[in-house]
Design a protein around this motif. Structure first.
Motif, PDB file in Angstrom:
ATOM      1  N   MET A   1     -26.253  80.635  -8.986  1.00  0.00           N
ATOM      2  CA  MET A   1     -25.952  81.463  -7.683  1.00  0.00           C
ATOM      3  C   MET A   1     -24.698  81.037  -6.879  1.00  0.00           C
ATOM      4  SD  MET A   1     -28.785  81.819  -4.620  1.00  0.00           S
ATOM      5  CE  MET A   1     -28.171  82.323  -3.056  1.00  0.00           C
ATOM      6  N   ALA A   2     -23.830  81.941  -6.797  1.00  0.00           N
ATOM      7  CA  ALA A   2     -22.659  81.552  -6.130  1.00  0.00           C
ATOM      8  C   ALA A   2     -22.647  81.696  -4.934  1.00  0.00           C
ATOM      9  CB  ALA A   2     -21.682  82.485  -6.630  1.00  0.00           C
ATOM     10  N   GLN A   3     -22.171  80.478  -4.112  1.00  0.00           N
ATOM     11  CA  GLN A   3     -22.246  80.405  -2.793  1.00  0.00           C
ATOM     12  C   GLN A   3     -21.066  81.269  -2.083  1.00  0.00           C
ATOM     13  OE1 GLN A   3     -22.996  76.236  -1.316  1.00  0.00           O
ATOM     14  NE2 GLN A   3     -24.805  77.522  -0.476  1.00  0.00           N
ATOM     15  N   THR A   4     -21.444  82.275  -1.087  1.00  0.00           N
ATOM     16  CA  THR A   4     -20.260  83.000  -0.676  1.00  0.00           C
ATOM     17  C   THR A   4     -19.949  82.739   1.071  1.00  0.00           C
ATOM     18  OG1 THR A   4     -21.786  84.587  -0.079  1.00  0.00           O
ATOM     19  CG2 THR A   4     -20.421  85.234  -2.113  1.00  0.00           C
ATOM     20  N   GLU A   5     -21.005  81.985   1.250  1.00  0.00           N
ATOM     21  CA  GLU A   5     -21.000  81.355   2.814  1.00  0.00           C
ATOM     22  C   GLU A   5     -20.385  80.188   3.137  1.00  0.00           C
ATOM     23  OE1 GLU A   5     -24.801  81.486   5.244  1.00  0.00           O
ATOM     24  OE2 GLU A   5     -25.454  83.116   3.701  1.00  0.00           O
ATOM     25  N   ARG A   6     -19.624  79.999   3.970  1.00  0.00           N
ATOM     26  CA  ARG A   6     -18.737  78.880   4.205  1.00  0.00           C
ATOM     27  C   ARG A   6     -19.861  77.759   4.881  1.00  0.00           C
ATOM     28  NH1 ARG A   6     -13.281  79.312   3.563  1.00  0.00           N
ATOM     29  NH2 ARG A   6     -12.542  81.282   3.394  1.00  0.00           N
ATOM     30  N   THR A   7     -20.241  77.057   4.124  1.00  0.00           N
ATOM     31  CA  THR A   7     -21.376  76.142   4.686  1.00  0.00           C
ATOM     32  C   THR A   7     -21.229  74.632   4.468  1.00  0.00           C
ATOM     33  OG1 THR A   7     -22.241  76.034   2.522  1.00  0.00           O
ATOM     34  CG2 THR A   7     -23.317  77.690   3.845  1.00  0.00           C
ATOM     35  N   PHE A   8     -19.858  74.179   4.126  1.00  0.00           N
ATOM     36  CA  PHE A   8     -19.592  73.005   3.637  1.00  0.00           C
ATOM     37  C   PHE A   8     -18.337  72.592   4.471  1.00  0.00           C
ATOM     38  CE2 PHE A   8     -21.525  73.828  -0.358  1.00  0.00           C
ATOM     39  CZ  PHE A   8     -22.849  72.957  -0.180  1.00  0.00           C
ATOM     40  N   MET A   9     -18.461  71.198   4.856  1.00  0.00           N
ATOM     41  CA  MET A   9     -16.998  70.618   5.289  1.00  0.00           C
ATOM     42  C   MET A   9     -16.617  69.835   4.257  1.00  0.00           C
ATOM     43  SD  MET A   9     -18.519  68.826   8.949  1.00  0.00           S
ATOM     44  CE  MET A   9     -17.013  68.390   9.598  1.00  0.00           C
ATOM     45  N   ALA A  10     -14.998  69.634   4.311  1.00  0.00           N
ATOM     46  CA  ALA A  10     -14.322  68.819   3.322  1.00  0.00           C
ATOM     47  C   ALA A  10     -13.650  67.722   4.268  1.00  0.00           C
ATOM     48  CB  ALA A  10     -13.506  69.682   2.484  1.00  0.00           C
ATOM     49  N   ALA A  11     -13.310  66.688   3.377  1.00  0.00           N
ATOM     50  CA  ALA A  11     -12.796  65.431   4.116  1.00  0.00           C
ATOM     51  C   ALA A  11     -11.681  64.882   3.135  1.00  0.00           C
ATOM     52  CB  ALA A  11     -13.689  64.375   4.412  1.00  0.00           C
ATOM     53  N   ILE A  12     -10.702  64.571   3.708  1.00  0.00           N
ATOM     54  CA  ILE A  12      -9.465  63.766   3.214  1.00  0.00           C
ATOM     55  C   ILE A  12      -9.268  62.699   4.109  1.00  0.00           C
ATOM     56  CG2 ILE A  12      -7.257  63.801   2.279  1.00  0.00           C
ATOM     57  CD1 ILE A  12      -7.541  66.945   1.760  1.00  0.00           C
ATOM     58  N   GLY A  13      -9.407  61.492   3.710  1.00  0.00           N
ATOM     59  CA  GLY A  13      -9.196  60.471   4.523  1.00  0.00           C
ATOM     60  C   GLY A  13      -9.375  58.977   3.781  1.00  0.00           C
ATOM     61  N   ASP A  14      -9.271  57.996   4.683  1.00  0.00           N
ATOM     62  CA  ASP A  14      -9.215  56.723   4.165  1.00  0.00           C
ATOM     63  C   ASP A  14     -10.516  56.270   3.789  1.00  0.00           C
ATOM     64  OD1 ASP A  14     -10.558  55.942   6.589  1.00  0.00           O
ATOM     65  OD2 ASP A  14      -8.458  55.307   7.236  1.00  0.00           O
ATOM     66  N   GLU A  15     -10.668  55.122   3.166  1.00  0.00           N
ATOM     67  CA  GLU A  15     -12.088  54.720   2.764  1.00  0.00           C
ATOM     68  C   GLU A  15     -13.025  54.676   3.657  1.00  0.00           C
ATOM     69  OE1 GLU A  15     -14.199  51.480  -0.438  1.00  0.00           O
ATOM     70  OE2 GLU A  15     -12.229  50.913   0.120  1.00  0.00           O
ATOM     71  N   ASP A  16     -12.694  54.109   4.815  1.00  0.00           N
ATOM     72  CA  ASP A  16     -13.698  53.788   6.080  1.00  0.00           C
ATOM     73  C   ASP A  16     -14.159  55.203   6.310  1.00  0.00           C
ATOM     74  OD1 ASP A  16     -13.515  51.126   5.673  1.00  0.00           O
ATOM     75  OD2 ASP A  16     -11.879  50.772   7.365  1.00  0.00           O
TER      76      ASP A  16
END
Length: 116
Positions: free
Chosen positions: A1-16
């Motif tokens: 099932m493809a998700q069309t709703e924006r339900t996630f956060m993404a993150a780009i960062g240091d390890e901590d």
């Protein structure tokens, strides 16, 4: 099932930062082994950060991208090019790099709107 709703956060960062966000529950790996986060350290090539950012901005299931401000500085032209409401990009501090409101792209846009 493809998700069309924006339900996630993404993150780009240091390890901590990423570790804390994953412990808070934002981590997700889909059936194609695509992650919604990237851990960046001194050995991470700039191209990998740029690729992750571009991938996250194109995904239809991501509503917010959290990125450490010192990493955002490295890809500032890409961040400044992003003019869509979603996903929203939020710059966050890291343990070793304090937040500087003068560098935040969202605050810069707000200042331009109000003629400051």
């Amino acid at each position: 099932m493809a998700q069309t709703e924006r339900t996630f956060m993404a993150a780009i960062g240091d390890e901590d930062s990423i570790t804390g966000l994953l412990l808070a529950g934002i981590g997700h790996i889909d059936s194609h082994q695509k992650k919604n986060f990237l851990v960046v350290d001194a050995k991470t090539p700039l191209a990998a950060v740029e690729d992750a950012f571009q991938e996250f901005t194109k995904r239809k299931d991501i509503a917010i991208i959290l990125i450490n401000q010192h990493i955002a500085e490295e890809i500032r032209p890409l961040i400044d090019e992003h003019d869509q409401a979603f996903p929203t990009i939020l710059e966050i501090p890291s343990k070793d790099h304090p937040y500087d409101p003068e560098k935040d792209s969202v605050l810069k846009r707000v200042r331009r709107l109000f003629g400051e």
